[in-house]
Design a protein around this motif. Structure first.
Motif, PDB file in Angstrom:
ATOM      1  N   LYS A  11       0.832  -1.204   0.000  1.00 26.42           N
ATOM      2  CA  LYS A  11       0.000   0.000   0.000  1.00 26.42           C
ATOM      3  C   LYS A  11       0.871   1.262   0.000  1.00 26.42           C
ATOM      4  O   LYS A  11       2.079   1.202   0.236  1.00 26.42           O
ATOM      5  CB  LYS A  11      -0.935  -0.036   1.210  1.00 26.42           C
ATOM      6  CG  LYS A  11      -1.926  -1.212   1.170  1.00 26.42           C
ATOM      7  CD  LYS A  11      -2.945  -1.118   2.296  1.00 26.42           C
ATOM      8  CE  LYS A  11      -3.933  -2.270   2.232  1.00 26.42           C
ATOM      9  NZ  LYS A  11      -4.989  -2.156   3.263  1.00 26.42           N
ATOM     10  N   TYR A  51     -12.286  -1.416  -4.139  1.00 24.88           N
ATOM     11  CA  TYR A  51     -12.841  -1.595  -2.792  1.00 24.88           C
ATOM     12  C   TYR A  51     -14.370  -1.487  -2.759  1.00 24.88           C
ATOM     13  O   TYR A  51     -14.935  -1.208  -1.698  1.00 24.88           O
ATOM     14  CB  TYR A  51     -12.208  -0.593  -1.824  1.00 24.88           C
ATOM     15  CG  TYR A  51     -10.792  -0.969  -1.423  1.00 24.88           C
ATOM     16  CD1 TYR A  51     -10.548  -2.069  -0.604  1.00 24.88           C
ATOM     17  CD2 TYR A  51      -9.700  -0.234  -1.862  1.00 24.88           C
ATOM     18  CE1 TYR A  51      -9.265  -2.425  -0.240  1.00 24.88           C
ATOM     19  CE2 TYR A  51      -8.402  -0.583  -1.497  1.00 24.88           C
ATOM     20  CZ  TYR A  51      -8.191  -1.683  -0.685  1.00 24.88           C
ATOM     21  OH  TYR A  51      -6.918  -2.039  -0.307  1.00 24.88           O
ATOM     22  N   HIS A  54     -16.503  -2.634   0.059  1.00 20.82           N
ATOM     23  CA  HIS A  54     -16.522  -1.893   1.325  1.00 20.82           C
ATOM     24  C   HIS A  54     -17.281  -0.565   1.235  1.00 20.82           C
ATOM     25  O   HIS A  54     -17.206   0.249   2.159  1.00 20.82           O
ATOM     26  CB  HIS A  54     -15.089  -1.597   1.792  1.00 20.82           C
ATOM     27  CG  HIS A  54     -14.298  -2.816   2.143  1.00 20.82           C
ATOM     28  ND1 HIS A  54     -14.752  -3.769   3.018  1.00 20.82           N
ATOM     29  CD2 HIS A  54     -13.075  -3.232   1.739  1.00 20.82           C
ATOM     30  CE1 HIS A  54     -13.848  -4.727   3.124  1.00 20.82           C
ATOM     31  NE2 HIS A  54     -12.825  -4.446   2.360  1.00 20.82           N
ATOM     32  N   PHE A  59     -15.448   3.810   6.835  1.00 19.64           N
ATOM     33  CA  PHE A  59     -14.080   4.199   6.487  1.00 19.64           C
ATOM     34  C   PHE A  59     -13.813   4.180   4.977  1.00 19.64           C
ATOM     35  O   PHE A  59     -12.684   4.403   4.544  1.00 19.64           O
ATOM     36  CB  PHE A  59     -13.070   3.306   7.202  1.00 19.64           C
ATOM     37  CG  PHE A  59     -13.232   1.829   6.929  1.00 19.64           C
ATOM     38  CD1 PHE A  59     -12.729   1.248   5.769  1.00 19.64           C
ATOM     39  CD2 PHE A  59     -13.888   1.007   7.841  1.00 19.64           C
ATOM     40  CE1 PHE A  59     -12.874  -0.105   5.518  1.00 19.64           C
ATOM     41  CE2 PHE A  59     -14.036  -0.355   7.594  1.00 19.64           C
ATOM     42  CZ  PHE A  59     -13.526  -0.907   6.421  1.00 19.64           C
ATOM     43  N   GLU A  62     -12.145   7.382   3.404  1.00 22.90           N
ATOM     44  CA  GLU A  62     -10.752   7.470   3.869  1.00 22.90           C
ATOM     45  C   GLU A  62      -9.885   6.423   3.156  1.00 22.90           C
ATOM     46  O   GLU A  62      -8.748   6.697   2.756  1.00 22.90           O
ATOM     47  CB  GLU A  62     -10.767   7.189   5.378  1.00 22.90           C
ATOM     48  CG  GLU A  62      -9.495   7.438   6.135  1.00 22.90           C
ATOM     49  CD  GLU A  62      -9.629   6.960   7.588  1.00 22.90           C
ATOM     50  OE1 GLU A  62      -8.669   6.396   8.102  1.00 22.90           O
ATOM     51  OE2 GLU A  62     -10.725   7.135   8.182  1.00 22.90           O
ATOM     52  N   LEU A  63     -10.441   5.230   2.998  1.00 24.68           N
ATOM     53  CA  LEU A  63      -9.726   4.126   2.343  1.00 24.68           C
ATOM     54  C   LEU A  63      -9.408   4.475   0.882  1.00 24.68           C
ATOM     55  O   LEU A  63      -8.267   4.315   0.423  1.00 24.68           O
ATOM     56  CB  LEU A  63     -10.590   2.861   2.434  1.00 24.68           C
ATOM     57  CG  LEU A  63     -10.090   1.590   1.764  1.00 24.68           C
ATOM     58  CD1 LEU A  63      -8.769   1.130   2.374  1.00 24.68           C
ATOM     59  CD2 LEU A  63     -11.147   0.470   1.909  1.00 24.68           C
ATOM     60  N   THR A  93      -5.600  -7.054  10.604  1.00 28.25           N
ATOM     61  CA  THR A  93      -5.765  -5.752   9.936  1.00 28.25           C
ATOM     62  C   THR A  93      -5.102  -4.625  10.717  1.00 28.25           C
ATOM     63  O   THR A  93      -4.433  -3.766  10.146  1.00 28.25           O
ATOM     64  CB  THR A  93      -7.279  -5.431   9.783  1.00 28.25           C
ATOM     65  OG1 THR A  93      -7.886  -6.504   9.060  1.00 28.25           O
ATOM     66  CG2 THR A  93      -7.493  -4.137   9.034  1.00 28.25           C
ATOM     67  N   ARG A 104       2.455  -6.980   8.942  1.00 24.14           N
ATOM     68  CA  ARG A 104       1.847  -5.774   9.507  1.00 24.14           C
ATOM     69  C   ARG A 104       2.476  -5.426  10.854  1.00 24.14           C
ATOM     70  O   ARG A 104       2.636  -4.249  11.184  1.00 24.14           O
ATOM     71  CB  ARG A 104       0.335  -5.947   9.612  1.00 24.14           C
ATOM     72  CG  ARG A 104      -0.333  -5.767   8.229  1.00 24.14           C
ATOM     73  CD  ARG A 104      -1.780  -6.111   8.258  1.00 24.14           C
ATOM     74  NE  ARG A 104      -2.453  -5.787   7.001  1.00 24.14           N
ATOM     75  CZ  ARG A 104      -3.575  -6.355   6.605  1.00 24.14           C
ATOM     76  NH1 ARG A 104      -4.160  -7.275   7.354  1.00 24.14           N
ATOM     77  NH2 ARG A 104      -4.127  -6.014   5.461  1.00 24.14           N
ATOM     78  N   LYS A 111      -4.336   0.834  11.480  1.00 27.16           N
ATOM     79  CA  LYS A 111      -5.379   0.018  10.843  1.00 27.16           C
ATOM     80  C   LYS A 111      -5.644   0.459   9.404  1.00 27.16           C
ATOM     81  O   LYS A 111      -5.901  -0.364   8.529  1.00 27.16           O
ATOM     82  CB  LYS A 111      -6.667   0.163  11.661  1.00 27.16           C
ATOM     83  CG  LYS A 111      -7.663  -0.936  11.461  1.00 27.16           C
ATOM     84  CD  LYS A 111      -8.778  -0.781  12.483  1.00 27.16           C
ATOM     85  CE  LYS A 111      -9.660  -1.991  12.502  1.00 27.16           C
ATOM     86  NZ  LYS A 111     -10.689  -1.888  13.561  1.00 27.16           N
ATOM     87  N   GLY A 112      -5.605   1.741   9.148  1.00 24.63           N
ATOM     88  CA  GLY A 112      -5.816   2.260   7.798  1.00 24.63           C
ATOM     89  C   GLY A 112      -4.550   2.122   6.959  1.00 24.63           C
ATOM     90  O   GLY A 112      -4.576   1.590   5.852  1.00 24.63           O
ATOM     91  N   ASN A 114      -1.946   0.127   6.703  1.00 26.49           N
ATOM     92  CA  ASN A 114      -1.476  -1.164   7.215  1.00 26.49           C
ATOM     93  C   ASN A 114      -0.587  -1.941   6.235  1.00 26.49           C
ATOM     94  O   ASN A 114      -0.527  -3.162   6.269  1.00 26.49           O
ATOM     95  CB  ASN A 114      -2.654  -2.005   7.734  1.00 26.49           C
ATOM     96  CG  ASN A 114      -3.637  -2.366   6.653  1.00 26.49           C
ATOM     97  OD1 ASN A 114      -3.505  -1.936   5.522  1.00 26.49           O
ATOM     98  ND2 ASN A 114      -4.624  -3.183   6.996  1.00 26.49           N
ATOM     99  N   GLY A 118      -4.242  -8.345   1.297  1.00 24.62           N
ATOM    100  CA  GLY A 118      -4.301  -9.746   0.905  1.00 24.62           C
ATOM    101  C   GLY A 118      -5.718 -10.143   0.555  1.00 24.62           C
ATOM    102  O   GLY A 118      -6.672  -9.730   1.227  1.00 24.62           O
TER     103      GLY A 118
END
Ligand code: CMP
Length: 144
Positions: A11, A51, A54, A59, A62-63, A93, A104, A111-112, A114, A118
């Protein structure tokens, strides 16, 4: 049937902090073969599509913002029972909850942010690999 391939991604936090090389070395040392790899910066629309599952989460905005904030490294990895093996290797996570020795725990900030992604199933691994890699590059995987 349990698949031998999974999709992984370094990421933007991992890439921008100069940890990509160390994580790639860790991946290979952990028994995964890198079968396809590319660095790419996702557009906002591409991050939204990747994503989409989600989209209803609080979130999500933000993601999407974070995942399109800088380059990522997309990887197709191969190992026996690849999806589960890779999820074990990356850990929980939230890095604060990740087991010792997991990627991680070693490399993630929060958490964001990270460090790595996977796939969570063989179906999503196939979908995510296809999202990032054109058929031409997947010839490598097919010829394994
Ligand atoms: P990953 O499991 O790769 O894919 C979904 C991502 O959403 C997850 O990693 C986290 O990076 C992110 N995520 C999950 N929970 C939160 C949260 N509470 N706040 C911000 N991001 C989150």
């Amino acid at each position: 049937m349990v698949g031998t391939q999974t999709f992984a991604m370094l990421k933007p936090d991992a890439v921008s902090s100069g940890k990509a090389g160390a994580i790639l070395a860790h991946i290979e040392k952990s028994g995964f073969a890198i079968r396809a790899m590319r660095m790419v910066r996702l557009t906002r629309a591409e991050a939204e599509a990747f994503y989409a599952v989600h989209a209803a989460r609080p979130f999500y905005g933000e993601l999407v913002e974070f995942m399109s904030s800088g380059p990522v490294v997309a990887l197709a990895l191969e190992a026996p029972n690849a999806v589960l093996a890779w999820r074990d290797a990356i850990g929980a996570t939230d890095p604060a909850e990740a087991a010792e020795g997991t990627i991680r725990k070693l490399f993630a900030e929060s958490k964001g942010k990270n460090a790595v992604h996977g796939s969570d199933s063989d179906e999503n691994a196939a979908r995510e690999i296809a999202f990032f890699f054109p058929e031409r590059e997947l010839a490598l995987l097919a010829s394994a």
